[in-house]
Design a protein around this motif. Structure first.
Motif, PDB file in Angstrom:
ATOM      1  N   LEU A  14       0.789  -1.220  -0.040  1.00 32.62           N
ATOM      2  CA  LEU A  14      -0.006  -0.061  -0.110  1.00 32.62           C
ATOM      3  C   LEU A  14       0.917   1.267  -0.030  1.00 32.62           C
ATOM      4  CD1 LEU A  14      -2.734   1.329   0.235  1.00 32.62           C
ATOM      5  CD2 LEU A  14      -2.386   1.115   2.742  1.00 32.62           C
ATOM      6  N   LEU A  15       1.856   1.195   0.659  1.00 31.93           N
ATOM      7  CA  LEU A  15       2.632   2.425   0.997  1.00 31.93           C
ATOM      8  C   LEU A  15       3.583   2.642  -0.512  1.00 31.93           C
ATOM      9  CD1 LEU A  15       3.965   4.501   2.875  1.00 31.93           C
ATOM     10  CD2 LEU A  15       5.910   2.895   3.279  1.00 31.93           C
ATOM     11  N   ILE A  16       4.133   1.569  -0.988  1.00 32.11           N
ATOM     12  CA  ILE A  16       4.609   1.678  -2.426  1.00 32.11           C
ATOM     13  C   ILE A  16       3.649   2.235  -3.363  1.00 32.11           C
ATOM     14  CG2 ILE A  16       5.951   0.212  -4.287  1.00 32.11           C
ATOM     15  CD1 ILE A  16       6.595  -1.717  -2.000  1.00 32.11           C
ATOM     16  N   ALA A  17       2.374   1.612  -3.637  1.00 28.76           N
ATOM     17  CA  ALA A  17       1.614   2.234  -4.340  1.00 28.76           C
ATOM     18  C   ALA A  17       1.265   3.730  -4.289  1.00 28.76           C
ATOM     19  CB  ALA A  17       0.394   1.402  -4.436  1.00 28.76           C
ATOM     20  N   SER A  18       0.919   3.973  -2.925  1.00 28.33           N
ATOM     21  CA  SER A  18       0.625   5.243  -2.483  1.00 28.33           C
ATOM     22  C   SER A  18       1.560   6.279  -2.919  1.00 28.33           C
ATOM     23  CB  SER A  18       0.056   5.543  -1.037  1.00 28.33           C
ATOM     24  OG  SER A  18      -0.987   4.711  -0.828  1.00 28.33           O
ATOM     25  N   GLY A  19       2.809   6.256  -2.641  1.00 27.38           N
ATOM     26  CA  GLY A  19       4.116   6.833  -2.782  1.00 27.38           C
ATOM     27  C   GLY A  19       4.318   7.072  -4.251  1.00 27.38           C
ATOM     28  N   GLY A  20       4.253   5.900  -5.105  1.00 26.51           N
ATOM     29  CA  GLY A  20       4.444   5.849  -6.323  1.00 26.51           C
ATOM     30  C   GLY A  20       3.571   6.655  -7.191  1.00 26.51           C
ATOM     31  N   ILE A  21       2.350   6.186  -7.052  1.00 26.00           N
ATOM     32  CA  ILE A  21       1.168   6.835  -8.028  1.00 26.00           C
ATOM     33  C   ILE A  21       1.046   8.416  -7.688  1.00 26.00           C
ATOM     34  CG2 ILE A  21      -1.154   6.795  -8.255  1.00 26.00           C
ATOM     35  CD1 ILE A  21      -1.226   3.848  -7.698  1.00 26.00           C
ATOM     36  N   ASN A  31       5.181  19.689  -9.023  1.00 25.67           N
ATOM     37  CA  ASN A  31       5.652  19.900  -7.858  1.00 25.67           C
ATOM     38  C   ASN A  31       6.896  18.877  -7.645  1.00 25.67           C
ATOM     39  OD1 ASN A  31       6.138  19.989  -4.966  1.00 25.67           O
ATOM     40  ND2 ASN A  31       4.088  21.045  -4.887  1.00 25.67           N
ATOM     41  N   PHE A  32       8.116  19.003  -7.789  1.00 22.18           N
ATOM     42  CA  PHE A  32       9.071  18.237  -7.727  1.00 22.18           C
ATOM     43  C   PHE A  32       9.565  17.965  -6.323  1.00 22.18           C
ATOM     44  CE2 PHE A  32       9.482  19.855 -11.809  1.00 22.18           C
ATOM     45  CZ  PHE A  32       9.720  18.974 -12.657  1.00 22.18           C
ATOM     46  N   LEU A  33       9.300  18.757  -5.341  1.00 26.21           N
ATOM     47  CA  LEU A  33       9.599  18.571  -4.012  1.00 26.21           C
ATOM     48  C   LEU A  33       8.816  17.505  -3.513  1.00 26.21           C
ATOM     49  CD1 LEU A  33      10.140  21.954  -2.428  1.00 26.21           C
ATOM     50  CD2 LEU A  33      11.764  20.362  -2.968  1.00 26.21           C
ATOM     51  N   LEU A  34       7.345  17.445  -3.575  1.00 28.06           N
ATOM     52  CA  LEU A  34       6.418  16.448  -2.985  1.00 28.06           C
ATOM     53  C   LEU A  34       6.514  15.446  -3.874  1.00 28.06           C
ATOM     54  CD1 LEU A  34       3.402  18.666  -2.420  1.00 28.06           C
ATOM     55  CD2 LEU A  34       4.708  17.787  -0.677  1.00 28.06           C
ATOM     56  N   GLY A  35       6.566  15.475  -5.209  1.00 31.97           N
ATOM     57  CA  GLY A  35       6.771  14.279  -5.863  1.00 31.97           C
ATOM     58  C   GLY A  35       7.860  13.356  -5.562  1.00 31.97           C
ATOM     59  N   LEU A  36       9.116  14.052  -5.467  1.00 29.03           N
ATOM     60  CA  LEU A  36      10.290  13.258  -5.199  1.00 29.03           C
ATOM     61  C   LEU A  36      10.208  12.602  -3.865  1.00 29.03           C
ATOM     62  CD1 LEU A  36      13.052  15.323  -6.819  1.00 29.03           C
ATOM     63  CD2 LEU A  36      11.941  13.078  -7.772  1.00 29.03           C
ATOM     64  N   GLU A  37       9.755  13.267  -2.659  1.00 30.16           N
ATOM     65  CA  GLU A  37       9.472  12.659  -1.217  1.00 30.16           C
ATOM     66  C   GLU A  37       8.674  11.607  -1.538  1.00 30.16           C
ATOM     67  OE1 GLU A  37       9.492  11.890   2.514  1.00 30.16           O
ATOM     68  OE2 GLU A  37      11.005  12.629   0.993  1.00 30.16           O
ATOM     69  N   TRP A  38       7.339  11.710  -2.005  1.00 26.47           N
ATOM     70  CA  TRP A  38       6.500  10.608  -2.103  1.00 26.47           C
ATOM     71  C   TRP A  38       7.257   9.453  -2.784  1.00 26.47           C
ATOM     72  CZ3 TRP A  38       5.081  14.107   0.658  1.00 26.47           C
ATOM     73  CH2 TRP A  38       3.751  14.296   1.053  1.00 26.47           C
ATOM     74  N   LEU A  39       7.900   9.662  -4.049  1.00 30.60           N
ATOM     75  CA  LEU A  39       8.638   8.345  -4.558  1.00 30.60           C
ATOM     76  C   LEU A  39       9.900   8.037  -3.556  1.00 30.60           C
ATOM     77  CD1 LEU A  39       9.075   9.720  -8.107  1.00 30.60           C
ATOM     78  CD2 LEU A  39       7.525   8.263  -7.462  1.00 30.60           C
ATOM     79  N   TYR A 193      -2.055   6.973   3.778  1.00 32.10           N
ATOM     80  CA  TYR A 193      -3.324   7.970   3.755  1.00 32.10           C
ATOM     81  C   TYR A 193      -2.765   9.203   3.798  1.00 32.10           C
ATOM     82  CZ  TYR A 193      -7.048  10.625   6.064  1.00 32.10           C
ATOM     83  OH  TYR A 193      -7.933  11.566   6.217  1.00 32.10           O
ATOM     84  N   MET A 194      -1.716   9.687   4.650  1.00 29.19           N
ATOM     85  CA  MET A 194      -1.076  11.122   4.604  1.00 29.19           C
ATOM     86  C   MET A 194      -0.930  11.394   3.221  1.00 29.19           C
ATOM     87  SD  MET A 194       2.299  12.571   6.559  1.00 29.19           S
ATOM     88  CE  MET A 194       3.228  11.475   5.311  1.00 29.19           C
ATOM     89  N   MET A 195      -0.018  10.854   2.486  1.00 24.58           N
ATOM     90  CA  MET A 195       0.510  11.043   1.121  1.00 24.58           C
ATOM     91  C   MET A 195      -0.865  11.374   0.156  1.00 24.58           C
ATOM     92  SD  MET A 195       3.829   9.025   0.415  1.00 24.58           S
ATOM     93  CE  MET A 195       3.232   7.245   0.689  1.00 24.58           C
ATOM     94  N   ILE A 196      -1.990  10.354   0.348  1.00 22.84           N
ATOM     95  CA  ILE A 196      -3.341  10.522  -0.785  1.00 22.84           C
ATOM     96  C   ILE A 196      -3.698  11.775  -0.244  1.00 22.84           C
ATOM     97  CG2 ILE A 196      -5.159   9.505  -1.221  1.00 22.84           C
ATOM     98  CD1 ILE A 196      -3.901   6.596  -0.800  1.00 22.84           C
ATOM     99  N   GLN A 197      -3.849  11.783   0.984  1.00 24.11           N
ATOM    100  CA  GLN A 197      -4.903  13.036   1.443  1.00 24.11           C
ATOM    101  C   GLN A 197      -4.269  14.286   1.063  1.00 24.11           C
ATOM    102  OE1 GLN A 197      -8.064  13.427   2.960  1.00 24.11           O
ATOM    103  NE2 GLN A 197      -7.427  15.445   2.199  1.00 24.11           N
ATOM    104  N   LEU A 198      -2.858  14.381   1.313  1.00 20.75           N
ATOM    105  CA  LEU A 198      -2.291  15.682   1.317  1.00 20.75           C
ATOM    106  C   LEU A 198      -2.306  16.121  -0.426  1.00 20.75           C
ATOM    107  CD1 LEU A 198       0.902  15.724   3.639  1.00 20.75           C
ATOM    108  CD2 LEU A 198      -1.277  17.027   3.694  1.00 20.75           C
ATOM    109  N   TYR A 199      -2.202  15.090  -1.133  1.00 22.47           N
ATOM    110  CA  TYR A 199      -2.249  15.336  -2.630  1.00 22.47           C
ATOM    111  C   TYR A 199      -3.657  15.901  -2.864  1.00 22.47           C
ATOM    112  CZ  TYR A 199      -2.750  14.416  -7.673  1.00 22.47           C
ATOM    113  OH  TYR A 199      -3.006  14.644  -9.033  1.00 22.47           O
TER     114      TYR A 199
END
Length: 213
Positions: A14-21, A31-39, A193-199
């Motif tokens: 789930l974490l891999i999918a959330s961060g990757g997607i 937004n490269f800062l958020l994108g790269l941190e999520w990755l 959840y945090m990564m999805i919600q913040l997006y």
């Protein structure tokens, strides 16, 4: 393999999918800062999954470094700077983005390798997460003022649950959770959840600002 171990593996996925997607989505939105941190979080989860399945020490080392980075700098600093694109119109150049990551990566290396940081490190993580939570309180207020109350509530849940995880991480082990599988599952679900919600909250606030002009 016990049920709690299986659940821990599933939460890694789930974490891999959330961060990757959502990391890729942020990158596509510029937004490269958020994108790269999520990755980076997704990459950490990938290596954690490999470690749990194979006991690979290389994967563990990579996951450990990425986890330290995200807890110490990636979420408290990089994520806040990324969110400031919508709250403060802070949009650094790609060169500045690269510099931010270079500095925070170097700081992480010093942090985990220095003997003088060994004892205060758990407290440092908590202090940094409190600072991040303080910014989230401001972000939540901005969402509420913009009429995005559902997203404000969603980010509030993410902020509180994330702070709880940060506080119990090194200080309050769950009784009977010797392998930390239960805590791991809770933490990974919380971060996902945090990564999805913040997006979704980020772009909800962006749309609200555009409509208010």
């Amino acid at each position: 393999m016990e049920t709690k171990d299986v659940f821990a593996l599933l939460t890694c996925v789930l974490l891999i999918a959330s961060g990757g997607i959502y990391g890729i989505k942020f990158l596509r939105k510029g937004n490269f800062l958020l994108g790269l941190e999520w990755l980076i979080v997704a990459f950490s989860g990938s290596n954690l999954l490999i470690f749990l399945l194979t006991q690979s020490q290389i994967s563990y080392g990579i996951s450990f470094f990425c986890d330290a980075f995200s807890r110490g700098f990636g979420i408290p600093i990089v994520t806040v700077l990324g969110l400031m694109a919508v709250t403060h119109n802070y949009k650094p150049s790609k060169l500045k983005d690269a510099a931010i990551f270079a500095i925070t990566f170097a700081s992480t290396l010093v942090m985990i390798k220095s003997d003088f940081m060994a004892k205060p490190l758990p407290y440092f993580y908590v202090v940094m997460w409190f600072a991040y939570s303080a910014y989230l309180a401001y972000f939540i207020a901005r969402l509420a003022r913009a009429g995005e109350r559902l997203h404000a509530l969603g980010v509030t849940v993410a902020a509180i649950s994330g702070l709880i995880v940060a506080c119990i991480y090194d200080f309050y082990p769950i009784p009977g959770d010797d392998t930390k599988a239960i805590f791991l599952s809770i933490a990974l679900v919380t971060w996902s959840y945090m990564m999805i919600q913040l997006y979704y909250a980020f772009f909800a606030l962006e749309r609200a600002k555009a409509c208010a002009r």
